[in-house]
Design an enzyme around this catalytic site. Structure first.
Site, short mmCIF file in Angstrom:
data_model
loop_
_atom_site.label_atom_id
_atom_site.label_comp_id
_atom_site.label_asym_id
_atom_site.label_seq_id
_atom_site.Cartn_x
_atom_site.Cartn_y
_atom_site.Cartn_z
N ARG A 209 70.05 -77.27 -2.96
CA ARG A 209 69.83 -75.91 -3.93
C ARG A 209 70.38 -74.72 -3.51
NH1 ARG A 209 63.86 -77.96 -3.36
NH2 ARG A 209 63.66 -79.40 -5.03
N PHE A 225 67.21 -83.35 -15.43
CA PHE A 225 66.30 -84.03 -14.55
C PHE A 225 65.55 -82.90 -13.58
CE2 PHE A 225 69.55 -86.80 -15.45
CZ PHE A 225 68.93 -87.93 -15.96
N ASP A 247 64.21 -81.97 -19.07
CA ASP A 247 63.34 -82.97 -18.37
C ASP A 247 62.51 -83.40 -19.52
OD1 ASP A 247 62.30 -83.46 -14.98
OD2 ASP A 247 61.27 -84.56 -16.69
N ALA A 274 61.97 -79.92 -23.24
CA ALA A 274 61.61 -81.25 -23.00
C ALA A 274 62.44 -82.39 -23.76
CB ALA A 274 60.02 -81.47 -23.34
N ASP A 294 70.55 -84.96 -11.37
CA ASP A 294 69.54 -85.29 -10.39
C ASP A 294 68.45 -86.30 -10.75
OD1 ASP A 294 68.44 -85.82 -8.04
OD2 ASP A 294 67.28 -83.86 -7.82
N CYS A 334 69.29 -90.92 -5.56
CA CYS A 334 68.46 -91.20 -4.66
C CYS A 334 67.73 -92.92 -4.53
CB CYS A 334 67.14 -90.30 -4.81
SG CYS A 334 66.09 -90.52 -6.34
N1 SAH Z 1 65.78 -82.43 -9.55
C1 SAH Z 1 64.60 -82.25 -9.46
C2 SAH Z 1 64.00 -83.60 -9.00
C3 SAH Z 1 64.17 -84.59 -10.04
S1 SAH Z 1 62.93 -86.09 -10.20
C4 SAH Z 1 64.05 -81.35 -8.19
O1 SAH Z 1 65.13 -80.74 -7.62
O2 SAH Z 1 62.98 -81.18 -7.90
C5 SAH Z 1 63.69 -86.69 -11.61
C6 SAH Z 1 62.99 -86.02 -13.05
O3 SAH Z 1 63.81 -86.63 -14.00
C7 SAH Z 1 61.36 -86.44 -13.20
O4 SAH Z 1 61.05 -84.95 -13.23
C8 SAH Z 1 61.46 -87.08 -14.54
O5 SAH Z 1 60.60 -86.71 -15.49
C9 SAH Z 1 62.96 -86.85 -15.17
N2 SAH Z 1 63.26 -87.89 -15.96
C10 SAH Z 1 63.29 -89.12 -16.02
N3 SAH Z 1 64.00 -89.68 -16.76
C11 SAH Z 1 64.79 -88.63 -17.57
C12 SAH Z 1 65.52 -88.64 -18.83
N4 SAH Z 1 66.00 -89.92 -19.18
N5 SAH Z 1 65.86 -87.61 -19.19
C13 SAH Z 1 65.46 -86.41 -18.75
N6 SAH Z 1 64.57 -86.57 -17.54
C14 SAH Z 1 64.00 -87.44 -17.21
#
Ligand code: SAH
Length: 390
Positions: A209, A225, A247, A274, A294, A334
């Site tokens: 970040r 995400f 997200d 969303a 991510d 991850c």
């Molecule tokens: N980048 C974040 C962590 C990501 S965790 C950070 O730095 O903290 C992964 C996230 O992806 C979760 O919040 C989940 O709700 C979201 N997610 C899962 N599938 C998704 C999709 N198809 N489109 C958008 N978001 C999604």
């Protein structure tokens, strides 16, 4: 520690444990004490009946998670291991007056397989990924509650965040109210370990970040995400002109909005949406200069690796097609079962599919408070690339 039984290894199957690999697979076991229960402490012996070490027993593919190699663990085992783990974070300069959220114990990387401890200022969150750590949670809470204050860090509560439906999450010592505000490189974040994903925050992206912040000035940024909006806050703090956060979870988007406001930004100007990332990306050609990808682990097991690779490829190809010429992509995986080489190869095929000229600017990983034992390469799970798309 009370040792409840003995595991003897087959001839020729003791090499990896003697080289400090912490997992004993079921296939390596010659014999085991019959009365063993999940979570018991066991002594592990080689084929010549020499003690190799001690660990937690649990029926399954990984039958023993090694905690000591050699010496019999005594009552202050958790205390001394957690003390060492804290020393590593101090040595690595992770904790400061600008950063008070960090991972204190990272499983195998800290010689405590199955145990995660995250610190949010004055609250410790314990997560047990094995029956043994779950059973020892009281001892662990006591150890954290003594090590941190002794080293000069305030501790108000230790919370156990359950990974299983059968077990309740609970405060093991003290109490704290959620959400809690923490600092990460001077940026403020609200943490809710009771309701949030994992322990409430993805601490493993801290340094990535920061790097993103350094590259965000004057740019239109898309953070997909986004979960808590970590990357979005860094981009804004460093002069991004516009940040959109996406997200699929409504809860995550609410949290992102709150975190933008907490740092002085307007979540209406900087839209938080969303929506599924794949849908959102569809009609966004030439809108963004910088895109963060991510996603959650697309593969949790080897069986789903092929599917996961296809997911990463499709996601990255879409972003590569949409980004403005001269744009930057921060892309991550991850998934533990997708290793660095496979992730790289997947990005190469996404690039070919998108038909753009692309350079690699950085190879990213997990930070020092998520250390990897040299003898347990499986511990490296976070992989990232910073790409320049011509
Ligand atoms: N980048 C974040 C962590 C990501 S965790 C950070 O730095 O903290 C992964 C996230 O992806 C979760 O919040 C989940 O709700 C979201 N997610 C899962 N599938 C998704 C999709 N198809 N489109 C958008 N978001 C999604």
């Amino acid at each position: 520690m009370n040792i409840q039984g003995i595991i003897s290894l087959k001839q020729g199957r003791d090499h990896s444990v003697k080289r400090f690999h912490p997992w004993i697979f079921s296939g390596a076991i010659q014999s085991a004490t019959e009365t063993l229960q999940d979570g018991d402490w066991v002594e592990v012996k080689d084929a010549r009946k020499t003690t190799v070490g001690f660990g937690h027993y649990q029926k399954g593919t990984i039958t023993v998670r090694m905690i000591t190699f050699g010496e019999k663990p005594n009552e202050d085992l958790y205390q001394s291991k957690i003390k060492k783990a804290l020393q590593v974070r101090v040595e690595a300069n992770v904790i400061s007056d600008q950063t008070n959220a960090y991972r204190l114990v990272h499983g195998e990387g800290d010689g405590l397989p199955g145990l995660i401890i995250d610190i949010y200022h004055d609250v410790a969150i314990i997560q047990a990924h094995s029956a043994g750590m779950q059973r020892d949670k009281g001892l662990i809470a006591t150890a954290v509650g003594s090590v941190l204050p002794t080293a000069g860090f305030r501790m108000s509560a230790v919370y156990f965040k359950s990974m299983q439906e059968k077990t309740e999450s609970e405060y093991l010592t003290g109490m704290a109210v959620v959400p809690h505000v923490v600092l990460e490189h001077g940026n403020k974040f609200l943490i809710d370990w009771e309701e949030g994903q994992k322990t409430g925050f993805f601490l493993d992206q801290r340094e990535n970040r920061k790097l993103l912040g350094e590259m965000a000035k004057g740019k239109a940024v898309l953070n997909t995400f986004c979960y808590t909006g970590g990357f979005s806050v860094y981009a804004l703090q460093n002069g991004a002109t516009l940040v959109h956060s996406v997200d699929a979870s409504e809860k995550a988007i609410t949290l992102t909005r709150k975190n933008l406001e907490l740092n002085g930004y307007n979540p209406t100007t900087h839209a938080c949406v969303a929506e599924d990332t794949f849908d959102f990306l569809k009609d966004k050609k030439d809108v963004y200069d910088l895109i963060i990808l991510d996603p959650p682990a697309f593969a949790k097991h080897k069986d789903s690796r092929h599917q996961a690779v296809k997911g990463y490829q499709r996601l990255n190809a879409e972003a590569m097609k949409m980004i403005k010429p001269g744009g930057i992509i921060f892309t991550f995986s991850c998934s533990q079962v997708v290793d660095r080489q496979l992730f790289y190869d997947t990005i190469v095929s996404a690039g070919i599919q998108a038909g753009r000229q692309i350079k690699v600017l950085h190879h990213l990983s997990q930070p020092a408070d998520h250390p990897v034992s040299l003898y347990h390469p499986e511990g490296e799970y976070l992989k990232g690339l910073v790409l320049y798309v011509a």
